[in-house]
Structure formats: structure tokens, C-alpha cells
Design a protein around this motif. Structure first.
Motif, PDB file in Angstrom:
ATOM      1  N   THR A 164       0.789  -1.071   0.074  1.00 20.37           N
ATOM      2  CA  THR A 164      -0.109  -0.072   0.084  1.00 20.37           C
ATOM      3  C   THR A 164       1.047   1.192   0.011  1.00 20.37           C
ATOM      4  O   THR A 164       2.104   0.929   0.153  1.00 20.37           O
ATOM      5  CB  THR A 164      -1.045   0.015   1.085  1.00 20.37           C
ATOM      6  OG1 THR A 164       0.032   0.099   2.343  1.00 20.37           O
ATOM      7  CG2 THR A 164      -1.765  -1.307   1.456  1.00 20.37           C
ATOM      8  N   THR A 165       0.361   2.401  -0.170  1.00 15.66           N
ATOM      9  CA  THR A 165       1.090   3.597   0.124  1.00 15.66           C
ATOM     10  C   THR A 165       1.716   3.754   1.305  1.00 15.66           C
ATOM     11  O   THR A 165       2.510   4.713   1.504  1.00 15.66           O
ATOM     12  CB  THR A 165       0.114   5.006  -0.578  1.00 15.66           C
ATOM     13  OG1 THR A 165      -1.011   4.963   0.405  1.00 15.66           O
ATOM     14  CG2 THR A 165      -0.119   4.844  -1.926  1.00 15.66           C
ATOM     15  N   GLU A 166       0.876   3.236   2.461  1.00 17.39           N
ATOM     16  CA  GLU A 166       1.587   3.424   3.673  1.00 17.39           C
ATOM     17  C   GLU A 166       2.733   2.588   4.034  1.00 17.39           C
ATOM     18  O   GLU A 166       3.524   2.794   4.866  1.00 17.39           O
ATOM     19  CB  GLU A 166       0.294   3.369   4.746  1.00 17.39           C
ATOM     20  CG  GLU A 166      -0.506   4.307   4.787  1.00 17.39           C
ATOM     21  CD  GLU A 166      -1.582   3.884   3.946  1.00 17.39           C
ATOM     22  OE1 GLU A 166      -1.884   2.857   3.510  1.00 17.39           O
ATOM     23  OE2 GLU A 166      -2.287   4.825   3.440  1.00 17.39           O
ATOM     24  N   GLY A 167       2.674   1.374   3.570  1.00 22.59           N
ATOM     25  CA  GLY A 167       3.734   0.419   3.740  1.00 22.59           C
ATOM     26  C   GLY A 167       3.272  -0.987   3.243  1.00 22.59           C
ATOM     27  O   GLY A 167       2.507  -1.301   2.245  1.00 22.59           O
ATOM     28  N   LEU A 168       3.853  -2.150   3.971  1.00 24.68           N
ATOM     29  CA  LEU A 168       3.476  -3.346   3.543  1.00 24.68           C
ATOM     30  C   LEU A 168       2.553  -3.978   4.489  1.00 24.68           C
ATOM     31  O   LEU A 168       3.090  -4.083   5.646  1.00 24.68           O
ATOM     32  CB  LEU A 168       4.643  -4.264   3.318  1.00 24.68           C
ATOM     33  CG  LEU A 168       4.723  -5.675   2.735  1.00 24.68           C
ATOM     34  CD1 LEU A 168       4.249  -5.380   1.594  1.00 24.68           C
ATOM     35  CD2 LEU A 168       6.195  -6.220   2.977  1.00 24.68           C
ATOM     36  N   VAL A 169       1.358  -4.331   4.279  1.00 25.22           N
ATOM     37  CA  VAL A 169       0.487  -5.210   5.246  1.00 25.22           C
ATOM     38  C   VAL A 169       0.921  -6.427   4.979  1.00 25.22           C
ATOM     39  O   VAL A 169       0.326  -7.036   3.987  1.00 25.22           O
ATOM     40  CB  VAL A 169      -1.184  -4.449   4.889  1.00 25.22           C
ATOM     41  CG1 VAL A 169      -2.139  -5.273   5.832  1.00 25.22           C
ATOM     42  CG2 VAL A 169      -1.306  -3.118   4.897  1.00 25.22           C
ATOM     43  N   VAL A 170       0.981  -7.116   6.128  1.00 30.05           N
ATOM     44  CA  VAL A 170       1.300  -8.733   6.187  1.00 30.05           C
ATOM     45  C   VAL A 170       0.578  -9.352   7.099  1.00 30.05           C
ATOM     46  O   VAL A 170       0.142  -8.743   8.142  1.00 30.05           O
ATOM     47  CB  VAL A 170       2.807  -8.745   6.819  1.00 30.05           C
ATOM     48  CG1 VAL A 170       3.144 -10.387   6.829  1.00 30.05           C
ATOM     49  CG2 VAL A 170       3.914  -8.113   6.111  1.00 30.05           C
ATOM     50  N   ARG A 171      -0.519 -10.327   6.618  1.00 33.67           N
ATOM     51  CA  ARG A 171      -1.433 -11.010   7.259  1.00 33.67           C
ATOM     52  C   ARG A 171      -0.991 -12.622   7.219  1.00 33.67           C
ATOM     53  O   ARG A 171      -0.544 -12.953   6.573  1.00 33.67           O
ATOM     54  CB  ARG A 171      -2.782 -10.912   6.692  1.00 33.67           C
ATOM     55  CG  ARG A 171      -3.431  -9.661   6.468  1.00 33.67           C
ATOM     56  CD  ARG A 171      -4.893  -9.537   5.588  1.00 33.67           C
ATOM     57  NE  ARG A 171      -5.223  -8.302   5.258  1.00 33.67           N
ATOM     58  CZ  ARG A 171      -4.757  -7.786   4.173  1.00 33.67           C
ATOM     59  NH1 ARG A 171      -3.999  -8.473   3.267  1.00 33.67           N
ATOM     60  NH2 ARG A 171      -5.039  -6.479   3.745  1.00 33.67           N
ATOM     61  N   GLY A 172      -1.129 -12.788   8.688  1.00 34.17           N
ATOM     62  CA  GLY A 172      -1.195 -14.314   8.848  1.00 34.17           C
ATOM     63  C   GLY A 172      -2.538 -15.016   9.434  1.00 34.17           C
ATOM     64  O   GLY A 172      -3.121 -14.062  10.249  1.00 34.17           O
TER      65      GLY A 172
END
Length: 189
Positions: A164-172
Motif C-alpha cells: 500500500t502507499t503506507e507500507g506493507l500489510v502482512v497478514r497471517g
């Protein structure tokens, strides 16, 4: 059933006192002190209603058109690749780690991540351990099909990453995606 005369007299007396002091009605939609509806209050109410209607229409139009314009603008602002160093969200004790994401060995189209540094109280023995494994690019901003590994424990969970523009969204996720958690990682210089 008849009301006690004392109660009625006291209510009537309080009403007259309030009227003598010149109190105005608190609610603009009710009648004012003169006995008729206040034209000033009614005019202001109608004008406020029109402004509110125009505001709702403007917001509805903006919401309908925004996905088209935002997605094009956001696509231009996004980095092209997830490769590089990323700083995780700090834990409750303030500790965080720096993750290095690079192509997996033997599979240049997949992405893997290892712990590059442990900072602010994070355990230094986890440096060099894998944290992301076999993330495959699904579209411009989404990486799926891989696993996130809990450093120091070795527990693996299904994972996906979204740029995303804010950063990296990492989901587990565990239990087939019924229980999920996510973090926002920021690019580290």
C-alpha cells in the motif's frame, strides 16, 4: 382520578415563573413563547435541511468517483517491488525487527524474508531466521500463497502481503483463514 390541588398549583406556579423570566424554548421545532411557530427558526431549519441534502449528495458523488481516481493515483505512488528492508510494528515492550525480503533461492519469482536485525529489546538470536516463505505475486500489489514463520518458535501460518502507499500489510491466518492477524511494516532506509 383527581390530582392533588397542591401539586397542580406548584406546577402552574413554576410555569408562570419561567414565563416571566423570558425563557425561550430550547427546541427550535417547537412553538416559541409567543404561542405561534417562530418564522425565524423555521427558515433556519429549512436552510439547514437544504445544506445537509447538498452535502450528502456531494459526498455520495465523491465516494462513487473516488475509487477510479484514487486507484490510478495510488498505483503511481506505490513502489514497484517488495524487495528490500522492512521494519515491523513494535511489540508491547517496544521491540521490533528489520526483515530483508529477497527472491527465494532457486525460485526467482517467489519472495522470502529473513530477520536482518533485532532492535530495541528483540531477541538477538533470531537474526538470520526465516520469517516469510514462498510468497507469490498475484497482482500488482498482492502477494499470496506463502507462509509467515514465527521467529524463535518455527510455527508457520498461511500468509499474504499487500503493498500500500503506507507500507506493507502482512497478514497471517490459522484455522483455514478463520482467525487472522495483520501488521503494517514500513520500508527501512
Amino acid at each position: 382520578m383527581a390530582e392533588p390541588a397542591g401539586a397542580i398549583a406548584s406546577v402552574r406556579r413554576l410555569w408562570q415563573l419561567g414565563r416571566r423570566r423570558g425563557r425561550r424554548c430550547r427546541h427550535p421545532w417547537r412553538k416559541d413563547q409567543r404561542g405561534g411557530p417562530s418564522s425565524e427558526v423555521a427558515r433556519r431549519g429549512r436552510a439547514a435541511g437544504r445544506r445537509r441534502t447538498l452535502l450528502v449528495l456531494a459526498l455520495a458523488c465523491a465516494a462513487a468517483l473516488s475509487p477510479l481516481s484514487v486507484s490510478k493515483a495510488a498505483a503511481n505512488d506505490l513502489p514497484e517491488e517488495v524487495l528490500g528492508l522492512w521494519r515491523t510494528e513494535p511489540r508491547s515492550n517496544g521491540a521490533f525487527i528489520i526483515v530483508r525480503i529477497e527472491p527465494c533461492r532457486g525460485a526467482p519469482d517467489l519472495r522470502c524474508g529473513t530477520v536482518a536485525r533485532a532492535l530495541a529489546g528483540a531477541r538477538p538470536d533470531i537474526v538470520g531466521e526465516p520469517i516469510l516463505r514462498n510468497m507469490r505475486r498475484r497482482d500488482e500489489t498482492l502477494w499470496t500463497g506463502g507462509e509467515i514463520i514465527r521467529p524463535g518458535k518455527g510455527e508457520a501460518y498461511s500468509s499474504e502481503m499487500e503493498l500500500t502507499t503506507e507500507g506493507l500489510v502482512v497478514r497471517g491466518c490459522v484455522a483455514g483463514g478463520l482467525i487472522c492477524g495483520s501488521q503494517l511494516w514500513y520500508r527501512h532506509p
